[in-house]
Write an enzyme that holds these catalytic residues in place. Structure first.
Site, mmCIF file in Angstrom:
data_model
loop_
_atom_site.group_PDB
_atom_site.id
_atom_site.type_symbol
_atom_site.label_atom_id
_atom_site.label_comp_id
_atom_site.label_asym_id
_atom_site.label_seq_id
_atom_site.Cartn_x
_atom_site.Cartn_y
_atom_site.Cartn_z
ATOM 1 N N TYR A 151 47.317 30.972 46.303
ATOM 2 C CA TYR A 151 46.545 32.151 45.620
ATOM 3 C C TYR A 151 45.162 32.231 46.494
ATOM 4 O O TYR A 151 44.937 33.584 46.629
ATOM 5 C CB TYR A 151 46.403 31.821 44.317
ATOM 6 C CG TYR A 151 45.354 32.448 43.638
ATOM 7 C CD1 TYR A 151 46.010 33.981 43.143
ATOM 8 C CD2 TYR A 151 43.771 32.403 43.377
ATOM 9 C CE1 TYR A 151 45.015 34.915 42.526
ATOM 10 C CE2 TYR A 151 43.371 33.408 42.694
ATOM 11 C CZ TYR A 151 43.671 34.536 42.330
ATOM 12 O OH TYR A 151 42.790 35.202 41.646
ATOM 13 N N LYS A 189 44.309 35.700 48.838
ATOM 14 C CA LYS A 189 43.093 36.157 48.875
ATOM 15 C C LYS A 189 42.331 36.466 49.922
ATOM 16 O O LYS A 189 41.829 37.749 50.503
ATOM 17 C CB LYS A 189 42.066 35.768 47.497
ATOM 18 C CG LYS A 189 42.685 35.922 46.088
ATOM 19 C CD LYS A 189 42.734 37.470 45.782
ATOM 20 C CE LYS A 189 42.817 37.737 44.308
ATOM 21 N NZ LYS A 189 42.946 38.956 43.787
#
Length: 310
Positions: free
Chosen positions: A142, A146
């Site tokens: 994750y 990003k």
């Protein structure tokens, strides 16, 4: 985009409440559960932001785009290294950016993650401040996604008439929690105490130290960014303080008037356990700082959740 999620729904509610003359269009795959729209300044469109070919007609009139859309959620997927990077999401993001540029959108705000992109940062077991210029050291898929998404935004719009801002938000919590959303430690903890359920803690709550920020403060910062004309493209949005989960649990128990039922489990790979955001750039450039102490924000969140369960 992403107006039915936790971040997006709180921002729409904030705009309706404090900026009733602004015309807002929310786009997501899920139907909107927002009820407060007394002046008709908000409309919801059911579209998938990750299939952006249908977004062009909505981009044409937009002055600002706030992008909360992401296919991966940190709670459920940040330890799934075998899942691989979501290249379809990156391609969809680039297409959205190209559409924004083509439509002469003035400003594109991308929602990143303050904890996930910096990773753990501490000294002698105490969380240290991460500034915007600090090294990015993600420890989860994750967080890596990003970081890559931030680079895609910056690369695509670096010489464009469409300006951009990357918002690195810490751990947000708030009083408007969509019923279908269960992530976020503070609302999950408060819901569990109210329902007399057990809340699972991954890792040692004494050593986990995180930066929590009330959503009303996040929304106030975003509103400041909308009128910003400076040269910075990255802003941390947090409280500039860290607190252990043990102390968060203590405050929640005091607010609820009962003890929490805890189940301690082994820490999850990829979970950032120590971080705190330096928000001095936002203070200097935007004139913003958070105004809601954790105790007050948790009290407001508890009141909203109590109404939800009544």
């Amino acid at each position: 985009m992403g107006d039915t999620g936790f971040l997006g729904s709180n921002l729409i509610h904030h705009f309706i409440s404090f900026y009733p003359l602004w015309q807002c269009t929310g786009i997501s795959r899920r139907s909107s559960g927002l009820l407060l729209n007394p002046n008709g300044s908000y409309q919801h469109v059911c579209l998938d932001a990750n299939t952006p070919s249908s977004l062009e007609q909505w981009m044409q009139w937009a002055d600002v785009v706030v992008d909360f859309a992401h296919s991966r959620k940190p709670l459920t997927n940040n330890d799934d290294k075998d899942s691989g990077l979501d290249y379809e999401y990156f391609q969809a993001l680039e297409t959205r950016l190209r559409l924004a540029e083509k439509s002469s959108v003035h400003l594109y705000l991308y929602s990143s993650s303050g904890g996930a992109v910096y990773g753990n940062k501490y000294d002698d077991g105490i969380a240290k401040l991460s500034a915007e210029e600090s090294a990015l050291k993600p420890i989860s898929i994750y967080g890596l996604e990003k970081c890559i998404a931030e680079q895609i935004v910056a690369f695509t719009l670096r010489e464009s008439s469409t300006n951009y801002v990357l918002m690195r938000i810490s751990n947000p919590y708030g009083s408007l929690v969509p019923a279908h959303r269960r992530h976020g430690f503070i609302p999950r903890l408060l819901r569990s105490i109210l329902a007399d359920d057990t809340v699972e803690i991954w890792g040692d709550p004494d050593s986990i130290q995180k930066d929590f920020i009330f959503m009303e403060d996040v929304c106030a910062c975003i509103a400041k960014i909308l009128s910003y004309h400076g040269h910075e493209h990255v802003f941390n949005i947090g409280s500039a303080t860290s607190i252990s989960l043990t102390n968060v649990i203590r405050i929640a128990e005091e607010k609820c008037g009962r003890r929490a039922k805890l189940r301690l489990s082994e820490g999850k790979p990829g979970d950032v356990t120590k971080f705190c955001l330096d928000i001095s750039r936002a203070a200097k450039e935007l004139g913003w700082s958070p105004s809601t102490p954790l105790e007050d924000g948790m009290g407001k969140t508890l009141a909203a959740l109590s109404m939800e369960q009544s």
